[in-house]
Each structure stands twice: as C-alpha cells, then as structure tokens.
Design an enzyme around this catalytic site. Structure first.
Site, PDB file in Angstrom:
ATOM      1  N   SER A 153      20.456 -37.480 -10.159  1.00  0.00           N
ATOM      2  CA  SER A 153      21.099 -36.176 -10.289  1.00  0.00           C
ATOM      3  C   SER A 153      21.443 -35.652  -8.912  1.00  0.00           C
ATOM      4  O   SER A 153      20.759 -35.955  -7.916  1.00  0.00           O
ATOM      5  CB  SER A 153      20.162 -35.196 -10.995  1.00  0.00           C
ATOM      6  OG  SER A 153      20.671 -33.878 -10.943  1.00  0.00           O
ATOM      7  N   TYR A 166      12.002 -31.713 -10.663  1.00  0.00           N
ATOM      8  CA  TYR A 166      13.160 -32.510 -11.069  1.00  0.00           C
ATOM      9  C   TYR A 166      13.827 -33.161  -9.853  1.00  0.00           C
ATOM     10  O   TYR A 166      14.215 -34.337  -9.894  1.00  0.00           O
ATOM     11  CB  TYR A 166      14.136 -31.585 -11.802  1.00  0.00           C
ATOM     12  CG  TYR A 166      15.333 -32.248 -12.416  1.00  0.00           C
ATOM     13  CD1 TYR A 166      15.212 -33.070 -13.533  1.00  0.00           C
ATOM     14  CD2 TYR A 166      16.613 -32.018 -11.898  1.00  0.00           C
ATOM     15  CE1 TYR A 166      16.336 -33.648 -14.113  1.00  0.00           C
ATOM     16  CE2 TYR A 166      17.733 -32.594 -12.481  1.00  0.00           C
ATOM     17  CZ  TYR A 166      17.585 -33.406 -13.582  1.00  0.00           C
ATOM     18  OH  TYR A 166      18.696 -33.982 -14.154  1.00  0.00           O
ATOM     19  N   LYS A 170      14.229 -37.128  -9.330  1.00  0.00           N
ATOM     20  CA  LYS A 170      15.555 -37.727  -9.305  1.00  0.00           C
ATOM     21  C   LYS A 170      15.860 -38.432  -7.986  1.00  0.00           C
ATOM     22  O   LYS A 170      16.575 -39.446  -7.965  1.00  0.00           O
ATOM     23  CB  LYS A 170      16.616 -36.664  -9.605  1.00  0.00           C
ATOM     24  CG  LYS A 170      16.639 -36.231 -11.065  1.00  0.00           C
ATOM     25  CD  LYS A 170      16.817 -37.414 -12.009  1.00  0.00           C
ATOM     26  CE  LYS A 170      17.158 -36.998 -13.423  1.00  0.00           C
ATOM     27  NZ  LYS A 170      17.254 -38.163 -14.334  1.00  0.00           N
TER      28      LYS A 170
END
Length: 305
Positions: A153, A166, A170
């Site tokens: 991401s 996150y 990622k």
C-alpha cells in the site's frame, strides 16, 4: 480475455469481496482453477451470518463455467495457511500462484494505539503473507515454478495518518516480497508487490469528518476495485515469468513501477565523524534531499483516469 492462466491453480486470500474478488473472477476467466479464501468476517473481526463471501464468489465462477473451491481459514494461523495450500492440491492437484490479498484495518493515532490494534494488523497482513507464502514454497520449489503477488500500500510506501500498524505491515510486505524473490529465484519462483488503489469495504472505514477527509474519500470512491485484476493476472501468467522483486501500483487505468531505496547522497571524511562534525557538515549537506512528511494523498494529487 485470453486463457493466460489455463491449466494453472491460484490461491487468492481475502477473495470474498473487493480487490480479491475481482482477482479471483479474472483468474477464472483466464482459465485458472481458484481457491477462494475469505474468513467471512466484518472489518472488526466479528463473524457474519449467511452464505460466506467465498462461497458466493465460487458460485459466480462456477456459473461462468470455471472451477473453484471456497476456503474459510485465517491467514494469520500457520496451520490454517497450510490447509489452504492443501485445499489447492486436494482439489486441483497443484498450485501455481499465491495472491496475498487478505487484510484488515485498525486505524488509530499512534499515541493511542493499543497492543491488540497493532498486533492484529501485523498478524493478518505481514504474518499472514508469510504464512501462506511459506506454505506454498515447497511445492513451488519442487515443480520449479510459481508466482507470488503480495498486496502492499502507499500507506507503507509513502505514509498516512493514524496507520502505524498498517504502514509497518505494508512496508514489511515489500521487504518480504523482495526476500522471497531473492531466495527462490534459483527455483524459477518469482515474487512481486502491488499497491492497489481501490474503493473497497476496508477503505470505506476511512473517516470523513473534515472537509479535507471528505474530499479524499470522494476521490477514493472513483477507484474501481476490479481494475486491479488484469495486472495481477498478467503478472502471475507465463508472460510475467521474468518479472520479479518489483513494486507496482495500479490505480484505475494507470500502472506504476515504484522506486526502491538506494543511496542518494553521501558524506565522507578521512578523519572519522564526531557528533559535532555530523551536525555541522552532514545535516546541512543532506537537508535539501530530505523527504518531507508526505502522506499518500500529497503525492497522488491528480484524479484517477
């Protein structure tokens, strides 16, 4: 669509909805048999009722004349990941590609983030990608071929607010993908990371309380989840056999190749460094090349095409 994946077997995690569903359907259209993995839970982790999302996607694939089986195991569990790969072997006799797409979100500012909020995201994204990839690795090695696609991401590649868990996961996936590419190149196995831009159930949890947030969300709504699939199919097909260790992005009709970290400036002294000389010489020398604290939206400012 050509049958670029004819005779191949693909495991797609998190394939009950959004990006994963689009990939599973396009893999089937391209001729692959598909293991459609989805835990079938809400974003919070709560169990949902009714026909599972994975079963719904299998029904869609079978309705178009394809072959697929549903799997409801969790990528975060080592034994469950082994079972997913075994499902491919039991149902279709082999496995040729793994698409690590399963994900969750626990967005919160770092100074308020709990251990559970951090661990749960790492467990699904990073550990989950390891678990499933590792389960397939012996089979890829034995047959001398295989392809991994791991979903990263721009939150990891660039950064975003309230996503320390996150972002860490990622960016970790990028490192994992590169390490797999290096370690398994000798066996004809390739590994790449893809950053998908898409409006999905997971992304829809982003707050839209302020005018700036509302503008961002409206832009995200233009990003079609199904647009990611054609690139992933091409990447796992024989046409992508020489592509490995790369980081890509797909944003509607745009495809990106991302840079990877390399030195951009150096400072050297024959006398060795002291804290004082570092402060006096190195920081001023490097300052013009420091990266600002951009967030993903600061970099991708144009409308998707």
């Amino acid at each position: 669509m050509t049958k670029a994946m004819e005779g191949k077997v693909v495991l797609v995690t998190g394939a009950g909805r959004g990006v994963g569903r689009g990939i599973a359907l396009d893999m089937a259209r391209a001729g692959a048999a598909v293991v459609v993995n989805d835990l079938g839970v809400a974003l919070s982790g709560a169990t949902e009722t009714g026909l599972s999302p994975a079963q719904e996607v299998v029904a869609e694939i079978e309705a178009m004349g394809g072959r697929a089986v549903a799997d409801g195991h969790s990528v975060a569990d080592w034994d469950a990941a082994q079972a997913m790969v075994q499902a491919a072997l039991d149902s279709f006799g082999r496995i040729d590609a793994v698409v690590n797409n399963a994900g969750n979100l626990r967005d919160v500012l770092f100074h308020r983030m709990t251990e559970e909020e951090f661990d749960s995201v790492i467990a699904v994204h990073l550990k989950g990608s390891f678990n499933v990839s590792r389960a397939a690795a012996p089979h890829f090695k034995e047959q001398g071929s295989g392809a991994y696609v791991h979903m990263t991401s721009t939150s990891g590649l660039i950064g975003n607010l309230g996503q320390a868990n996150y972002t860490a996961a990622k960016l970790g996936i990028v490192g994992l993908s590169k390490a797999i590419a290096i370690d398994m190149q000798r066996f004809g196995v390739r590994s790449n990371a893809v950053a998908p831009f898409a409006w999905t159930r997971m992304v829809s949890s982003i707050p839209d309380d302020t005018p700036e947030q509302k503008k961002r969300v409206e832009g995200l709504k233009k990003l079609v989840a199904e647009k990611i699939a054609p690139f992933v199919v091409a990447l796992t097909s024989d046409a992508g056999k020489d592509v490995t260790g790369q980081i890509f992005g797909v944003r509607n009709n745009e495809i990106y190749l991302f840079s990877q970290p390399r030195p951009i400036r150096t400072a050297h002294t024959s006398d060795g460094w002291t804290p004082e000389t570092v402060a006096e010489r190195v920081f001023p020398m490097f300052r013009n090349d420091f990266y600002p604290l951009h967030k993903s939206g600061d970099v991708f400012t144009w409308d998707p095409v």
